[in-house]
Design an enzyme around this catalytic site. Structure first.
Site, short mmCIF file in Angstrom:
data_model
loop_
_atom_site.label_atom_id
_atom_site.label_comp_id
_atom_site.label_asym_id
_atom_site.label_seq_id
_atom_site.Cartn_x
_atom_site.Cartn_y
_atom_site.Cartn_z
N ASP A 137 9.83 1.04 4.42
CA ASP A 137 10.97 0.46 5.14
C ASP A 137 11.79 1.53 5.86
OD1 ASP A 137 10.01 -1.76 3.94
OD2 ASP A 137 11.73 -2.08 2.60
N THR A 162 0.83 -1.21 0.00
CA THR A 162 0.00 0.00 0.00
C THR A 162 0.86 1.26 0.00
OG1 THR A 162 -0.11 -0.26 2.40
CG2 THR A 162 -2.04 -0.98 1.15
N ASP A 163 2.15 1.13 0.37
CA ASP A 163 2.96 2.34 0.59
C ASP A 163 3.26 3.10 -0.69
OD1 ASP A 163 4.81 0.39 -0.26
OD2 ASP A 163 6.45 1.29 0.89
N GLY A 186 17.76 -10.03 3.10
CA GLY A 186 16.87 -10.56 2.06
C GLY A 186 15.71 -11.36 2.61
N SER A 212 16.71 -5.29 5.98
CA SER A 212 18.13 -5.13 6.26
C SER A 212 18.69 -3.95 5.49
CB SER A 212 18.91 -6.40 5.90
OG SER A 212 18.93 -6.62 4.51
N SER A 213 18.12 -3.69 4.31
CA SER A 213 18.65 -2.60 3.48
C SER A 213 18.35 -1.24 4.12
CB SER A 213 18.10 -2.68 2.05
OG SER A 213 16.69 -2.63 2.04
N TYR A 236 7.80 -7.22 -8.13
CA TYR A 236 7.53 -6.00 -7.37
C TYR A 236 7.31 -4.83 -8.34
CZ TYR A 236 8.03 -2.50 -3.67
OH TYR A 236 7.80 -1.48 -2.78
N GLY A 265 12.98 -9.93 3.99
CA GLY A 265 11.79 -9.09 4.06
C GLY A 265 11.68 -8.32 5.37
P1 ADP Z 1 15.78 -6.79 2.86
O1 ADP Z 1 15.86 -5.32 3.00
O2 ADP Z 1 14.37 -7.31 2.89
O3 ADP Z 1 16.64 -7.54 3.79
P2 ADP Z 1 16.80 -6.16 0.26
O4 ADP Z 1 16.95 -6.95 -0.99
O5 ADP Z 1 15.99 -4.93 0.20
O6 ADP Z 1 16.28 -7.15 1.40
O7 ADP Z 1 18.23 -5.73 0.78
C1 ADP Z 1 19.23 -6.69 0.91
C2 ADP Z 1 20.51 -6.11 0.33
O8 ADP Z 1 20.95 -5.03 1.16
C3 ADP Z 1 21.65 -7.12 0.35
O9 ADP Z 1 21.64 -7.91 -0.81
C4 ADP Z 1 22.86 -6.20 0.42
O10 ADP Z 1 23.15 -5.67 -0.84
C5 ADP Z 1 22.35 -5.07 1.30
N1 ADP Z 1 22.64 -5.36 2.73
C6 ADP Z 1 21.74 -5.50 3.73
N2 ADP Z 1 22.34 -5.74 4.90
C7 ADP Z 1 23.66 -5.78 4.65
C8 ADP Z 1 24.82 -5.99 5.44
N3 ADP Z 1 24.73 -6.25 6.73
N4 ADP Z 1 26.03 -5.92 4.83
C9 ADP Z 1 26.13 -5.67 3.50
N5 ADP Z 1 25.07 -5.46 2.71
C10 ADP Z 1 23.86 -5.51 3.26
MG MG Z 2 15.05 -3.93 1.67
#
Ligand code: ADP
Ligand code: MG
Length: 422
Positions: free
Chosen positions: A206, A50-51, A156, A161-162, A258, A158
């Site tokens: 996010d 929805t965002d 990765g 982490s990004s 997406y 969900g």
């Molecule tokens: P999510 O945000 O759901 O975990 P994304 O595909 O949006 O998945 O983001 C994952 C990407 O972000 C990884 O493939 C990498 O490029 C980067 N990333 C996230 N955390 C780290 C980390 N701790 N060290 C290096 N890269 C990272």
């Molecule tokens: Mg992400």
């Protein structure tokens, strides 16, 4: 509401990770870091896809986070080490802006979030470098820096982490370069970095979750106005836990899916003559569905139905939470409806997510749903504490039976947003 303190699931992030970031910095770069900045991952409790439709979302920051230990440098070099990868990226801050490089003539507040044709840096490094580039482009005096990144957010899965990495990096750069970002600026510029520099067309969910997170609360966000309303979410008081089930199936292969869903929503909004699907009222859905099914196609009509009903579910969920004596079953019910809509109308679930959700509920969870963009990643289940083991055992057994990888479990604890931690 009462804060969850002193328990194993304390919302205070373990200082062990902050210490680890400091130690890691010294090992990698020598010397002491000037500070450590921490930004959390998130689960979205309800309000998926929805965002980017100007709609409503209800995320919470979790006590899994990215920690950035950083120190200023005398030169104009940005050096970032990613502990989980064992990799370093080193760039000149000046080479990121000059003509003929990865320059971009869009003003910093341009609504155009399309990717740069030729970002100077790719892969994981595009995330931290993109943050530096975007901040610089917005006029912040970004100085040379050494940054050590270590994260407890599964990558990765969900759980963003990004965004955690981006927000931790942005705060670290501000902290050592002597500028402060408002929470709104932090969220906006990090989203810009991911959209434009890393080339990922995510909405604001996010980065807003990581930036605005509050201990003990979910965040009711209106992505059109940018209003963020923290809402107490004390599941411990209800004798329950929000359990994260990480399927360990990376959502990376869902990138095209997406972008495709985003495009379908934009097409439908244009066809309906509204700025965004947010503007379709639930009461008008039957008529709108028929119109889109005839004028465009039935698949697009189902995409519209998901967005319109999901926005309504977020509002219902919040209305239920606002009742003083709310109970968990109606919340679980909305989660189930959300999952079914994402699976059947929006088609962004995955077999592993469907098994996790169905099994958790069969084992006694009040409700469960996929969280995040889908195509893999994590599910969340609303579970009475007494049934936690039974639910985990059942999901683990079901995954083994299907030949899926072993899932990972941990409780989602509503936690503070991005901030300085040392
Ligand atoms: P999510 O945000 O759901 O975990 P994304 O595909 O949006 O998945 O983001 C994952 C990407 O972000 C990884 O493939 C990498 O490029 C980067 N990333 C996230 N955390 C780290 C980390 N701790 N060290 C290096 N890269 C990272
Ligand atoms: Mg992400």
């Amino acid at each position: 509401m009462s804060r969850q303190t002193g328990s194993a699931s304390s919302a205070v992030p373990s200082t062990a990770f902050v210490d680890e970031a400091r130690r890691g910095f010294t090992e990698q770069f020598g010397g002491e870091p000037a500070g450590v900045w921490t930004a959390p991952g998130r689960v979205n409790v309800i309000g998926e896809h929805t965002d980017y439709n100007d709609g409503f979302v209800l995320p919470m920051a979790i006590d899994r986070a990215c920690h950035a230990a950083a120190a200023p440098r005398a030169d104009r070099v940005l050096r970032v080490y990613a502990a989980q990868l064992g990799k370093t990226v080193e760039v000149s801050l000046d080479a990121l802006t000059g003509p003929g490089s990865a320059g971009d003539t869009r003003p910093a507040d341009s609504p155009d979030m399309s990717p740069l044709a030729d970002p100077a840096v790719t892969g994981w490094a595009a995330y931290p470098v993109g943050v530096a580039w975007v901040l610089q482009q917005a006029g912040f005096p970004v100085g040379g820096a050494d940054i050590y990144l270590t994260s407890t957010v599964p990558v990765g899965s969900g759980l963003s982490s990004s965004a955690a990495l981006e927000c931790a990096t942005a705060l670290a750069l501000g902290g050592i370069s002597g500028f402060e970002l408002t929470t709104a600026e932090l969220a906006r510029h990090t989203q810009r970095a991911e959209n434009i520099y890393a080339g990922v067309p995510c909405g604001p969910l996010d980065q807003m979750s990581s930036a605005y997170g509050e201990d003990g609360s979910v965040l009711f966000i209106d992505t059109r106005s940018g209003e963020v309303r923290p809402q107490p979410f004390d599941l411990a008081a209800e004798g329950a836990v929000l359990l994260v089930i990480d399927t360990r199936v990376s959502h990376a292969h869902g990138e095209n899916g997406y972008a495709d869903r985003r495009a379908a929503c934009e097409r439908a909004a244009a066809f309906l003559g509204v700025p965004a699907l947010r503007d379709i009222a639930l009461a008008d859905l039957p008529e709108t569905f028929a119109k889109v099914a005839v004028g465009l196609d039935e698949t697009t009509a189902r995409r519209v139905r998901h967005v319109v009903t999901e926005n309504a579910r977020v509002q219902q969920f919040v209305a239920i939470l606002n009742h003083k004596d709310f109970s968990l079953p109606p919340l679980g019910h909305r989660m189930m409806q959300s999952h079914a809509s994402l699976r059947d109308d929006y088609e962004v679930s995955a077999p592993e997510l469907d098994v996790a959700v169905a099994t958790a509920v069969a084992a006694g969870a009040h409700g469960a749903r996929m969280t995040g963009g889908g195509f893999g990643g994590s599910a969340i289940a609303l579970v009475d504490t007494g049934l936690l083991d039974a639910v985990q055992d059942a999901v683990r057994a079901a995954f083994a039976e299907h030949g899926y990888p072993e899932p990972q479990f941990f409780p989602a604890v509503a936690s503070a947003g991005a901030r300085r931690t040392a």
